[in-house]
Design a protein around this motif. Structure first.
Motif, PDB file in Angstrom:
ATOM      1  N   SER A   2      65.298  65.430  30.507  1.00  0.00           N
ATOM      2  CA  SER A   2      66.478  65.200  31.335  1.00  0.00           C
ATOM      3  C   SER A   2      67.314  66.468  31.430  1.00  0.00           C
ATOM      4  CB  SER A   2      67.309  64.060  30.752  1.00  0.00           C
ATOM      5  OG  SER A   2      67.791  64.400  29.482  1.00  0.00           O
ATOM      6  N   LYS A   3      68.134  66.506  32.459  1.00  0.00           N
ATOM      7  CA  LYS A   3      68.982  67.663  32.702  1.00  0.00           C
ATOM      8  C   LYS A   3      70.083  67.760  31.640  1.00  0.00           C
ATOM      9  CE  LYS A   3      71.547  69.848  36.367  1.00  0.00           C
ATOM     10  NZ  LYS A   3      72.023  69.770  37.736  1.00  0.00           N
ATOM     11  N   VAL A   4      70.330  68.987  31.208  1.00  0.00           N
ATOM     12  CA  VAL A   4      71.359  69.229  30.195  1.00  0.00           C
ATOM     13  C   VAL A   4      72.732  69.215  30.873  1.00  0.00           C
ATOM     14  CG1 VAL A   4      72.216  70.894  28.511  1.00  0.00           C
ATOM     15  CG2 VAL A   4      69.763  70.608  28.824  1.00  0.00           C
ATOM     16  N   LYS A   5      73.664  68.485  30.272  1.00  0.00           N
ATOM     17  CA  LYS A   5      75.022  68.398  30.809  1.00  0.00           C
ATOM     18  C   LYS A   5      75.787  69.688  30.486  1.00  0.00           C
ATOM     19  CE  LYS A   5      75.338  63.432  29.891  1.00  0.00           C
ATOM     20  NZ  LYS A   5      76.058  62.401  29.118  1.00  0.00           N
ATOM     21  N   ASP A  27      72.463  66.165  24.397  1.00  0.00           N
ATOM     22  CA  ASP A  27      72.795  65.944  25.804  1.00  0.00           C
ATOM     23  C   ASP A  27      73.354  67.208  26.453  1.00  0.00           C
ATOM     24  OD1 ASP A  27      72.088  63.258  25.610  1.00  0.00           O
ATOM     25  OD2 ASP A  27      74.125  62.608  25.150  1.00  0.00           O
ATOM     26  N   TYR A  28      73.822  68.147  25.633  1.00  0.00           N
ATOM     27  CA  TYR A  28      74.526  69.328  26.135  1.00  0.00           C
ATOM     28  C   TYR A  28      73.820  70.646  25.832  1.00  0.00           C
ATOM     29  CZ  TYR A  28      78.298  66.042  26.863  1.00  0.00           C
ATOM     30  OH  TYR A  28      79.047  64.985  27.293  1.00  0.00           O
ATOM     31  N   ASP A  30      69.952  72.516  25.144  1.00  0.00           N
ATOM     32  CA  ASP A  30      68.485  72.416  25.159  1.00  0.00           C
ATOM     33  C   ASP A  30      67.976  73.051  23.866  1.00  0.00           C
ATOM     34  OD1 ASP A  30      65.805  72.356  25.572  1.00  0.00           O
ATOM     35  OD2 ASP A  30      65.842  73.451  27.480  1.00  0.00           O
TER      36      ASP A  30
END
Length: 90
Positions: A2-5, A27-28, A30
């Protein structure tokens, strides 16, 4: 994956601490791209403890430290460090 916030901007260290208590860093950040770093000048935290020893033992340690021309507390730390390292290798 998933894309990193994006990591928010923090006004204070306390604000940043509060944020990371409530959010998962994965989540923030990689972590797959993380690299090891070396911080050779970083000193380990030291905690003062109280240790009760028989007087005779402490006297013997002080005599041994005097022979080595070092403070007895440093000698105790050295012995403990060596013993822990040895225990890990057993």
């Amino acid at each position: 994956m998933s894309k990193v916030k994006p990591t928010p901007e923090f006004k204070t260290e306390a604000e940043e601490r509060a944020f990371w208590k409530k959010h998962d860093s994965s989540d923030y950040i990689d972590w797959a791209k993380a690299q090891s770093v070396s911080m050779p000048k970083l000193k380990p935290s030291i905690k003062t403890i109280s240790l009760r020893l028989p007087e005779g033992l402490l006297d013997s340690i002080k005599i041994e430290a005097n022979k080595r021309d070092m403070p007895y507390q440093s000698l105790i730390k050295s012995w403990l460090t060596d013993d822990v390292k040895q225990s890990r290798n057993v």
